[in-house]
Design a protein around this motif. Structure first.
Motif, PDB file in Angstrom:
ATOM      1  N   GLN A  46       0.740  -1.116  -0.094  1.00  0.00           N
ATOM      2  CA  GLN A  46       0.011  -0.074  -0.055  1.00  0.00           C
ATOM      3  C   GLN A  46       0.683   1.373   0.016  1.00  0.00           C
ATOM      4  O   GLN A  46       1.725   1.392   0.716  1.00  0.00           O
ATOM      5  CB  GLN A  46      -0.833   0.000   1.294  1.00  0.00           C
ATOM      6  CG  GLN A  46      -1.924   1.026   1.480  1.00  0.00           C
ATOM      7  CD  GLN A  46      -3.043   0.827   0.327  1.00  0.00           C
ATOM      8  OE1 GLN A  46      -3.102  -0.086  -0.129  1.00  0.00           O
ATOM      9  NE2 GLN A  46      -3.268   2.305  -0.243  1.00  0.00           N
ATOM     10  N   PRO A  47       0.653   2.281  -0.954  1.00  0.00           N
ATOM     11  CA  PRO A  47       1.534   3.236  -1.000  1.00  0.00           C
ATOM     12  C   PRO A  47       1.270   4.255   0.391  1.00  0.00           C
ATOM     13  O   PRO A  47       0.199   4.172   1.098  1.00  0.00           O
ATOM     14  CB  PRO A  47       0.808   4.332  -2.159  1.00  0.00           C
ATOM     15  CG  PRO A  47       0.109   3.264  -3.035  1.00  0.00           C
ATOM     16  CD  PRO A  47      -0.124   2.155  -1.929  1.00  0.00           C
ATOM     17  N   GLN A  48       2.371   4.769   0.931  1.00  0.00           N
ATOM     18  CA  GLN A  48       2.198   5.358   2.125  1.00  0.00           C
ATOM     19  C   GLN A  48       2.979   6.670   2.182  1.00  0.00           C
ATOM     20  O   GLN A  48       4.062   6.911   1.180  1.00  0.00           O
ATOM     21  CB  GLN A  48       3.065   4.684   3.169  1.00  0.00           C
ATOM     22  CG  GLN A  48       2.172   3.401   3.930  1.00  0.00           C
ATOM     23  CD  GLN A  48       2.811   2.923   4.686  1.00  0.00           C
ATOM     24  OE1 GLN A  48       3.981   1.899   4.737  1.00  0.00           O
ATOM     25  NE2 GLN A  48       2.343   2.967   6.227  1.00  0.00           N
ATOM     26  N   VAL A  49       2.698   7.715   2.910  1.00  0.00           N
ATOM     27  CA  VAL A  49       3.254   8.880   3.117  1.00  0.00           C
ATOM     28  C   VAL A  49       4.094   8.832   4.434  1.00  0.00           C
ATOM     29  O   VAL A  49       3.790   8.359   5.649  1.00  0.00           O
ATOM     30  CB  VAL A  49       2.230  10.135   3.475  1.00  0.00           C
ATOM     31  CG1 VAL A  49       3.022  11.246   3.741  1.00  0.00           C
ATOM     32  CG2 VAL A  49       1.439  10.416   2.195  1.00  0.00           C
ATOM     33  N   PHE A  50       5.408   9.023   4.398  1.00  0.00           N
ATOM     34  CA  PHE A  50       6.449   8.965   5.455  1.00  0.00           C
ATOM     35  C   PHE A  50       6.980  10.380   5.902  1.00  0.00           C
ATOM     36  O   PHE A  50       7.124  11.115   5.036  1.00  0.00           O
ATOM     37  CB  PHE A  50       7.593   8.239   5.066  1.00  0.00           C
ATOM     38  CG  PHE A  50       7.100   6.494   4.882  1.00  0.00           C
ATOM     39  CD1 PHE A  50       6.978   5.916   6.106  1.00  0.00           C
ATOM     40  CD2 PHE A  50       7.089   6.058   3.617  1.00  0.00           C
ATOM     41  CE1 PHE A  50       6.772   4.464   5.810  1.00  0.00           C
ATOM     42  CE2 PHE A  50       6.636   4.885   3.459  1.00  0.00           C
ATOM     43  CZ  PHE A  50       6.600   3.937   4.583  1.00  0.00           C
ATOM     44  N   HIS A  51       7.081  10.374   7.053  1.00  0.00           N
ATOM     45  CA  HIS A  51       7.723  11.598   7.710  1.00  0.00           C
ATOM     46  C   HIS A  51       9.340  11.478   7.804  1.00  0.00           C
ATOM     47  O   HIS A  51       9.837  10.229   8.790  1.00  0.00           O
ATOM     48  CB  HIS A  51       7.201  12.044   9.025  1.00  0.00           C
ATOM     49  CG  HIS A  51       5.759  12.447   8.791  1.00  0.00           C
ATOM     50  ND1 HIS A  51       5.242  13.762   9.059  1.00  0.00           N
ATOM     51  CD2 HIS A  51       4.556  11.844   8.691  1.00  0.00           C
ATOM     52  CE1 HIS A  51       3.865  13.797   8.785  1.00  0.00           C
ATOM     53  NE2 HIS A  51       3.334  12.466   8.563  1.00  0.00           N
ATOM     54  N   ARG A  52      10.161  11.979   7.232  1.00  0.00           N
ATOM     55  CA  ARG A  52      11.728  11.835   7.387  1.00  0.00           C
ATOM     56  C   ARG A  52      12.296  12.591   8.348  1.00  0.00           C
ATOM     57  O   ARG A  52      11.921  13.904   8.656  1.00  0.00           O
ATOM     58  CB  ARG A  52      12.226  12.075   5.822  1.00  0.00           C
ATOM     59  CG  ARG A  52      11.517  11.157   5.008  1.00  0.00           C
ATOM     60  CD  ARG A  52      12.481  11.065   3.551  1.00  0.00           C
ATOM     61  NE  ARG A  52      12.954  12.416   3.395  1.00  0.00           N
ATOM     62  CZ  ARG A  52      13.894  12.364   2.549  1.00  0.00           C
ATOM     63  NH1 ARG A  52      14.529  11.473   1.813  1.00  0.00           N
ATOM     64  NH2 ARG A  52      14.332  13.761   2.249  1.00  0.00           N
ATOM     65  N   VAL A  53      13.326  12.239   8.900  1.00  0.00           N
ATOM     66  CA  VAL A  53      14.338  12.911   9.662  1.00  0.00           C
ATOM     67  C   VAL A  53      15.455  13.073   8.947  1.00  0.00           C
ATOM     68  O   VAL A  53      16.149  11.832   8.796  1.00  0.00           O
ATOM     69  CB  VAL A  53      14.235  12.218  10.957  1.00  0.00           C
ATOM     70  CG1 VAL A  53      15.567  13.088  11.919  1.00  0.00           C
ATOM     71  CG2 VAL A  53      13.076  12.303  11.873  1.00  0.00           C
ATOM     72  N   VAL A  54      16.005  14.020   8.944  1.00  0.00           N
ATOM     73  CA  VAL A  54      17.119  14.205   7.758  1.00  0.00           C
ATOM     74  C   VAL A  54      18.242  15.278   8.193  1.00  0.00           C
ATOM     75  O   VAL A  54      17.795  15.972   9.075  1.00  0.00           O
ATOM     76  CB  VAL A  54      16.661  14.590   6.365  1.00  0.00           C
ATOM     77  CG1 VAL A  54      15.797  13.604   5.950  1.00  0.00           C
ATOM     78  CG2 VAL A  54      15.938  16.034   6.399  1.00  0.00           C
ATOM     79  N   ILE A  55      19.400  15.230   7.733  1.00  0.00           N
ATOM     80  CA  ILE A  55      20.197  16.120   7.751  1.00  0.00           C
ATOM     81  C   ILE A  55      20.590  16.485   6.561  1.00  0.00           C
ATOM     82  O   ILE A  55      20.879  15.871   5.564  1.00  0.00           O
ATOM     83  CB  ILE A  55      21.538  15.658   8.458  1.00  0.00           C
ATOM     84  CG1 ILE A  55      21.339  15.096  10.038  1.00  0.00           C
ATOM     85  CG2 ILE A  55      22.788  16.525   8.351  1.00  0.00           C
ATOM     86  CD1 ILE A  55      22.692  14.296  10.417  1.00  0.00           C
ATOM     87  N   VAL A  56      20.417  18.109   5.975  1.00  0.00           N
ATOM     88  CA  VAL A  56      20.373  18.520   4.832  1.00  0.00           C
ATOM     89  C   VAL A  56      21.570  19.522   4.321  1.00  0.00           C
ATOM     90  O   VAL A  56      22.406  19.723   5.602  1.00  0.00           O
ATOM     91  CB  VAL A  56      19.161  19.342   4.390  1.00  0.00           C
ATOM     92  CG1 VAL A  56      18.172  18.412   4.538  1.00  0.00           C
ATOM     93  CG2 VAL A  56      18.903  20.549   5.338  1.00  0.00           C
ATOM     94  N   GLY A  57      21.820  19.897   3.296  1.00  0.00           N
ATOM     95  CA  GLY A  57      22.666  20.866   3.087  1.00  0.00           C
ATOM     96  C   GLY A  57      24.210  20.453   3.007  1.00  0.00           C
ATOM     97  O   GLY A  57      25.272  21.008   2.963  1.00  0.00           O
ATOM     98  N   LEU A  58      24.405  19.029   2.640  1.00  0.00           N
ATOM     99  CA  LEU A  58      25.837  18.495   2.558  1.00  0.00           C
ATOM    100  C   LEU A  58      26.398  18.958   0.921  1.00  0.00           C
ATOM    101  O   LEU A  58      25.427  18.540   0.191  1.00  0.00           O
ATOM    102  CB  LEU A  58      25.960  17.198   2.844  1.00  0.00           C
ATOM    103  CG  LEU A  58      25.476  16.944   4.372  1.00  0.00           C
ATOM    104  CD1 LEU A  58      25.184  15.363   4.365  1.00  0.00           C
ATOM    105  CD2 LEU A  58      26.491  17.344   5.171  1.00  0.00           C
ATOM    106  N   THR A  59      27.511  19.339   0.799  1.00  0.00           N
ATOM    107  CA  THR A  59      28.058  19.936  -0.474  1.00  0.00           C
ATOM    108  C   THR A  59      28.133  18.909  -1.671  1.00  0.00           C
ATOM    109  O   THR A  59      27.813  19.139  -2.610  1.00  0.00           O
ATOM    110  CB  THR A  59      29.201  20.792  -0.235  1.00  0.00           C
ATOM    111  OG1 THR A  59      30.073  19.746   0.416  1.00  0.00           O
ATOM    112  CG2 THR A  59      29.114  21.749   0.703  1.00  0.00           C
ATOM    113  N   ASP A  60      28.693  17.577  -1.098  1.00  0.00           N
ATOM    114  CA  ASP A  60      28.702  16.526  -2.104  1.00  0.00           C
ATOM    115  C   ASP A  60      28.620  15.319  -1.302  1.00  0.00           C
ATOM    116  O   ASP A  60      28.398  15.239  -0.185  1.00  0.00           O
ATOM    117  CB  ASP A  60      30.022  16.696  -2.855  1.00  0.00           C
ATOM    118  CG  ASP A  60      31.422  16.990  -1.816  1.00  0.00           C
ATOM    119  OD1 ASP A  60      31.351  15.944  -0.856  1.00  0.00           O
ATOM    120  OD2 ASP A  60      32.326  17.635  -2.094  1.00  0.00           O
TER     121      ASP A  60
END
Length: 217
Positions: free
Chosen positions: A91-105
């Protein structure tokens, strides 16, 4: 009486001679009177030891991949089928992610991931929620990279995990609001091969939004 004795000894001599002839002493060849017994004899060089222990069936590996588009699901299904794996749509789902963003490469993201794993292990913080197979590096839409630290089905649990990480000093972790595009496809893949985990990475590599999850039983 002498004639009888002579006849008796001649008879014994004849029997001995016949026995010697039948055993092949006169021609050097042993005559085989029962060839079927010879055919039934065991040949030691052809014998082999058979292990009667039951063959242990290979353990099934299972992973779920979320965040997929319809096209991505169809491609991974083809890859899995060609590799002899079983792929099932969930069944397709919507997930809430916990992330660390903004890494250059990607190199910076992998380095940050290594530091993160070391820190969480030292602080005895769960490395990732049960639903997430492992902390994963992903390409972001803006050309940068991000690290997926957690994956949750509701906002409250996701925010609680962010709070836990920040108490441990990981201030860069943040909750990401689900995209408005709606639920994404989820695919469960089962395989027997020990190299399945590495093979799965090659299948999802063309799809940056794909996230590998554990199978929940």
């Amino acid at each position: 009486m002498k004639i009888l004795r002579v006849c008796f000894f001649l008879l014994i001599l004849a029997n001995v001679a016949f026995l010697a002839w039948s055993l092949g002493y006169f021609d050097g060849v042993v005559e085989i009177h029962e060839p079927h017994r010879l055919a039934q004899q065991l040949n030691a060089e052809k014998m082999r030891i058979v292990d009667e222990k039951p063959v242990r069936e290979a353990t099934m590996a299972c992973s779920r991949v979320s965040g997929l588009t319809q096209a991505a699901v169809e491609q991974i299904e083809r890859d899995a089928a060609a590799w002899g794996s079983k792929a099932t749509r969930l069944q397709p789902q919507v997930f809430h992610r916990v992330v660390i963003v903004g890494l250059t490469d990607k190199a910076a993201a992998e380095l940050k991931k290594t530091e993160l794993l070391r820190q969480l292990q030292q602080d005895l913080t769960p490395l990732q929620p049960a639903s997430l197979a492992e902390i994963q590096v992903q390409a972001a839409a803006n050309g940068r990279y991000e690290i997926v630290v957690g994956l949750f089905t509701d906002e409250i649990t996701a925010r609680d995990y962010v709070a836990t990480l920040r108490k441990r000093g990981l201030m860069s972790a943040q909750w990401e609001q689900p995209k408005s595009s709606g639920p994404r496809e989820v695919l469960e893949i089962q395989a027997k091969d020990v190299m399945f985990a590495e093979q799965l990475k090659t299948w999802i590599a063309p799809f940056p939004s794909a996230v590998v999850m554990s199978c929940v039983r």
